[in-house]
Design a protein around this motif. Structure first.
Motif, PDB file in Angstrom:
ATOM      1  N   ILE A 138      45.462  36.132  43.662  1.00  0.00           N
ATOM      2  CA  ILE A 138      44.542  37.336  43.910  1.00  0.00           C
ATOM      3  C   ILE A 138      43.723  37.543  42.677  1.00  0.00           C
ATOM      4  CG2 ILE A 138      46.257  39.158  43.536  1.00  0.00           C
ATOM      5  CD1 ILE A 138      45.023  40.495  45.857  1.00  0.00           C
ATOM      6  N   SER A 139      44.404  37.535  41.506  1.00  0.00           N
ATOM      7  CA  SER A 139      43.807  37.760  40.243  1.00  0.00           C
ATOM      8  C   SER A 139      42.721  36.778  40.039  1.00  0.00           C
ATOM      9  CB  SER A 139      44.728  38.040  39.160  1.00  0.00           C
ATOM     10  OG  SER A 139      43.980  37.998  37.866  1.00  0.00           O
ATOM     11  N   GLN A 188      40.926  35.234  42.441  1.00  0.00           N
ATOM     12  CA  GLN A 188      39.948  35.392  43.659  1.00  0.00           C
ATOM     13  C   GLN A 188      38.897  36.472  43.115  1.00  0.00           C
ATOM     14  OE1 GLN A 188      42.024  35.906  47.176  1.00  0.00           O
ATOM     15  NE2 GLN A 188      42.080  33.876  47.629  1.00  0.00           N
ATOM     16  N   LEU A 189      39.638  37.434  42.422  1.00  0.00           N
ATOM     17  CA  LEU A 189      38.951  38.786  42.175  1.00  0.00           C
ATOM     18  C   LEU A 189      38.016  38.646  41.144  1.00  0.00           C
ATOM     19  CD1 LEU A 189      40.960  41.637  43.680  1.00  0.00           C
ATOM     20  CD2 LEU A 189      38.995  40.545  44.740  1.00  0.00           C
ATOM     21  N   THR A 190      38.912  38.363  39.803  1.00  0.00           N
ATOM     22  CA  THR A 190      38.221  38.233  38.570  1.00  0.00           C
ATOM     23  C   THR A 190      38.100  37.097  37.821  1.00  0.00           C
ATOM     24  OG1 THR A 190      40.549  38.299  37.421  1.00  0.00           O
ATOM     25  CG2 THR A 190      39.575  40.454  38.163  1.00  0.00           C
ATOM     26  N   MET A 247      34.684  42.250  37.639  1.00  0.00           N
ATOM     27  CA  MET A 247      34.750  41.474  39.286  1.00  0.00           C
ATOM     28  C   MET A 247      34.209  40.193  39.075  1.00  0.00           C
ATOM     29  SD  MET A 247      36.411  43.510  41.410  1.00  0.00           S
ATOM     30  CE  MET A 247      36.194  42.642  42.871  1.00  0.00           C
ATOM     31  N   LEU A 256      36.807  45.823  37.526  1.00  0.00           N
ATOM     32  CA  LEU A 256      37.568  45.855  38.874  1.00  0.00           C
ATOM     33  C   LEU A 256      38.007  47.310  39.021  1.00  0.00           C
ATOM     34  CD1 LEU A 256      40.047  43.459  40.091  1.00  0.00           C
ATOM     35  CD2 LEU A 256      40.857  45.879  39.898  1.00  0.00           C
ATOM     36  N   MET A 279      44.731  45.515  42.840  1.00  0.00           N
ATOM     37  CA  MET A 279      43.876  44.498  43.409  1.00  0.00           C
ATOM     38  C   MET A 279      44.141  44.398  44.930  1.00  0.00           C
ATOM     39  SD  MET A 279      44.651  41.437  40.715  1.00  0.00           S
ATOM     40  CE  MET A 279      43.876  41.774  39.103  1.00  0.00           C
ATOM     41  N   LEU A 309      42.306  47.237  46.553  1.00  0.00           N
ATOM     42  CA  LEU A 309      40.980  47.129  46.796  1.00  0.00           C
ATOM     43  C   LEU A 309      40.542  46.125  47.926  1.00  0.00           C
ATOM     44  CD1 LEU A 309      38.370  47.485  44.895  1.00  0.00           C
ATOM     45  CD2 LEU A 309      38.618  45.355  43.932  1.00  0.00           C
ATOM     46  N   ASN A 310      41.462  45.063  47.784  1.00  0.00           N
ATOM     47  CA  ASN A 310      41.094  44.149  49.102  1.00  0.00           C
ATOM     48  C   ASN A 310      40.995  44.764  50.297  1.00  0.00           C
ATOM     49  OD1 ASN A 310      40.407  41.382  48.368  1.00  0.00           O
ATOM     50  ND2 ASN A 310      42.428  40.618  48.191  1.00  0.00           N
ATOM     51  N   GLU A 366      38.177  47.014  50.855  1.00  0.00           N
ATOM     52  CA  GLU A 366      36.976  46.615  51.215  1.00  0.00           C
ATOM     53  C   GLU A 366      36.965  45.779  52.522  1.00  0.00           C
ATOM     54  OE1 GLU A 366      36.230  44.204  47.451  1.00  0.00           O
ATOM     55  OE2 GLU A 366      34.298  45.544  47.442  1.00  0.00           O
ATOM     56  N   ALA A 406      44.669  37.869  51.164  1.00  0.00           N
ATOM     57  CA  ALA A 406      43.950  37.106  50.251  1.00  0.00           C
ATOM     58  C   ALA A 406      43.916  35.721  50.679  1.00  0.00           C
ATOM     59  CB  ALA A 406      44.582  37.216  48.850  1.00  0.00           C
TER      60      ALA A 406
END
Lengths: 575, 84
Positions: free
Chosen positions: A198-199, A201-203, A216, A223, A304, A307-308, A311, A377
């Motif tokens: 997940i980290s 994917q996001l960052t 991001m 983030l 994270m 946030l996912n 969103e 994710a």
């Protein structure tokens, strides 16, 4: 291969491993049964301690607790409290109790305060704290089975009990130690892999602790700043600053969890298994290293995954998800009752808000954050299977440690210590196995019929450990003048104050109607919530013990000599 | 071991514990909770500093504190003639 098949394979594989270890590490003496023979390597013990400590709650619930209930920053109390306690343990308790060289925590209290009364009071505190704690683990086992393997809760619980029974009764502390090491490896892998994904994917950073402080991917915003903006847009407090109730409450909450952690007997006895005092100190450091890997990853998962999730259901301030177009994972978790949507304004869309009149996500269970994270994710199925095995490893390892603490208190402290001091080594070993079997059945029974108050009780376990066991041990080592009367009075007052405060707000024995002050903030003493009251109980314990011991006779010379011995370097010649 | 030696050993232990526990208390409680707003003015990448202390930094610090204690005390044990 279907997800279900895969989950069975992964979980079944880990269970075979635990059983294999159990057969290999059968205990042949009480020393092996209680302290694994006393020859466990400090790094190995550190790993076993980490698994012993990190429960179903740490693995499944904590990230969600931080991410949702405590809205980010407020969740720091758990992160600080459940790790900071190890500093106290390493400096104030573990080395001296190891030096003393016996098998249980009540045994030390009984000898140090030269009193069977003190020993029995300690046994009672230990049993209340550990039994309440073990209920949560049993529930965790049943829940993990029913959610991931679609086995009914009761059958899942039976399988879990069988596994624990096998290695705990056969191997005692020895079997538990080596299975806990294997369980640590399983649980930390299962927790880290989704976090790394997940980290990434996001960052774009594979290290979640770094990703949480990064921008991001493909956007020029950090983030955490983005998360702050999203939650405040929906009316929540800022994720990175909103405190839990008040600064004072957060301080006491943190301190209570720290002191409680240091006073939990099932953690303390792990340090009786290493060869020397020096090893006990080093081992505490390693334990915290292994714990910190999960505890510094959890806040990243919390932020994270939140946030996912946000969103997904609310992509913009007015741009809501249409309910009938919700993703598959949403439907899956609705079936389990962990997610609930109620279309209050009838527009067919999902509104998520801090305002309970508008908010349509009427239930987002904390556990969803870790459990559904891999699906949200869009991670492959084997990762989901791994999370199931990890949750079970966390619950089983903690349950086993607690069961050993309880059964050794019964066979060693009550039976041998108080009722039948002349019992032979062989009979005691048999008695400890019977006590272990009985304890597992009791824990299983409580898992099948969880008492109503079970949800509130893990906090109670920490409150009791903080207000009774920790101060007694601490004064036993650091205050030579402390005597029976002081220690017993302190423990009783500490527990009473804590229990009374919890009960008056939550109901006596958690029966709601008897809560004469009600569960409302206005009545909380200086705004301190009941869960955070252990530290206040500990202060009462220390104060009362100090005063009472001033007015009563000082301890006999041989007890003062004992205190000198545990304060000297090196190991006693006897062990 | 003689009484006097034992006393100096114990005093050294207490001093070390006191120093380390002050750091243990001040950094998370003052830095991460009481004065968190002050520290939040500063930044560590995307982290507000106070938030970072409360959710990351203090935990790393705890690990360091335990190892400092373990190494110093184990050395002291050797000086004071630990036979084990």
């Amino acid at each position: 291969m279907s997800l279900q098949m895969l989950s069975w394979l992964v979980v079944g594989g880990t269970f075979l491993l635990y059983i294999g270890i159990a057969v290999w590490s059968r205990a042949g003496s009480t020393k092996e049964f209680y302290v694994a023979g006393g020859g466990v390597h400090p790094v190995a013990n550190g790993m076993a301690t980490a698994a012993d400590w990190m429960s179903a709650a740490s693995f499944i619930s904590m990230a969600g607790l931080i991410g949702f209930s405590y809205n980010g920053y407020g969740g720091s109390v758990f992160l600080l409290g459940w790790t900071g306690g190890y500093v106290l343990l390493a400096m104030c308790l573990a080395p001296y109790l190891r030096k003393y060289g016996k098998y249980t925590v009540p045994e030390f209290i009984g000898d140090r305060f030269y009193s069977n009364t003190a020993r029995v009071v300690a046994v009672v505190c230990l049993i209340i704290a550990s039994v309440t704690y073990v209920i949560g683990q049993m529930k965790g086992i049943g829940v993990a089975f029913s959610r991931f393997l679609e086995l009914p809760y009761e059958q899942g619980l039976m399988v879990g009990m069988f596994i624990v029974f096998f290695y705990a009764v056969l191997g005692g502390m020895k079997g538990i130690t080596y299975t806990q090491i294997a369980q640590y490896v399983v649980l930390i892998t299962a927790f880290s892999i989704p976090a790394i994904f997940i980290s990434l994917q996001l960052t774009g950073s594979p290290i979640p602790q770094v990703g949480l402080g990064s921008k991001m991917l493909g956007e020029n915003i950090y983030l955490l700043d983005k998360l702050d903006k999203i939650v405040t847009d929906l009316g929540f407090q800022e994720y990175t600053t909103g405190p839990r109730l008040s600064t004072l409450n957060m301080t006491f909450f943190t301190l209570s969890l720290m002191i409680g952690t240091a006073g939990l007997p099932h953690v303390i006895i792990r340090f009786f298994t290493v060869p020397s005092v020096k090893d006990a100190r080093i081992s505490a450091g390693w334990a915290l290293v292994f714990i910190a890997i999960l505890y510094t990853t959890a806040p990243a998962v919390a932020a994270m995954a939140r946030l996912n999730l946000m969103e997904t259901i609310q992509p913009g301030q007015t741009d809501n998800l249409v309910y009938s177009e919700r993703p598959q994972w949403f439907k899956n978790w609705e079936k389990t009752g962990l997610l609930e949507h109620e279309d209050k304004n009838g527009d067919g869309k999902i509104q998520y808000s801090a305002d309970s009149d508008i908010n349509e996500m009427v239930k987002i269970d904390n556990d969803i954050l870790v459990l559904a994270n891999p699906e949200i994710a869009k991670l492959p199925n084997w990762v989901i299977a791994l999370v199931a095995a990890g949750g079970l490893a966390a619950a089983l390892s903690t349950a086993a440690g607690l069961l050993l603490a309880i059964s050794s208190a019964i066979s060693h402290d009550l039976l041998k210590g108080v009722f039948r001091p002349n019992i032979s080594e062989r009979d005691e070993l048999r008695a400890s196995r019977i006590a272990m079997a009985g304890t597992i059945l009791l824990a299983g029974y409580l898992g099948f019929n969880p008492p109503d108050f079970a949800a509130g009780t893990v906090a109670l376990a920490f409150g009791l450990a903080a207000s009774s066991i920790f101060p007694a041990l601490m004064m036993g080592v650091f205050y030579r003048r402390m005597n029976t009367q002081g220690a017993v009075a302190g423990m009783l007052v500490g527990i009473s104050v804590t229990l009374f405060y919890v009960f008056q707000h939550k109901g006596f024995f958690f029966v709601q109607e008897t809560a004469f002050l009600g569960d409302m903030q206005a009545n909380w003493f200086f705004g301190i919530e009941p869960n955070a009251f252990g530290a206040v109980g500990a202060i009462f314990n220390f104060a009362v013990a100090m005063i009472v011991c001033r007015f009563t006779a000082e301890p006999p010379q041989e007890v003062q000599d004992l205190v000198d011995t545990i304060r000297s370097p090196g190991m006693p010649a006897t062990s | 071991m003689q009484d006097k030696q034992q006393r100096t050993y114990w005093q050294a232990n207490l001093r070390l514990i006191a120093t380390l526990l002050i750091i243990w208390f001040v950094v998370p409680i003052l830095g991460g909770i009481v004065f968190v707003d002050f520290f939040n003015q500063f930044r560590l990448g995307g982290y507000k500093l106070g938030f970072w202390i409360a959710q990351q930094g203090a935990i790393y610090l705890f690990v360091v504190l335990i190892f400092v204690y373990a190494f110093k005390m184990n050395k002291l044990d050797d000086e004071y003639g630990d036979q084990a």
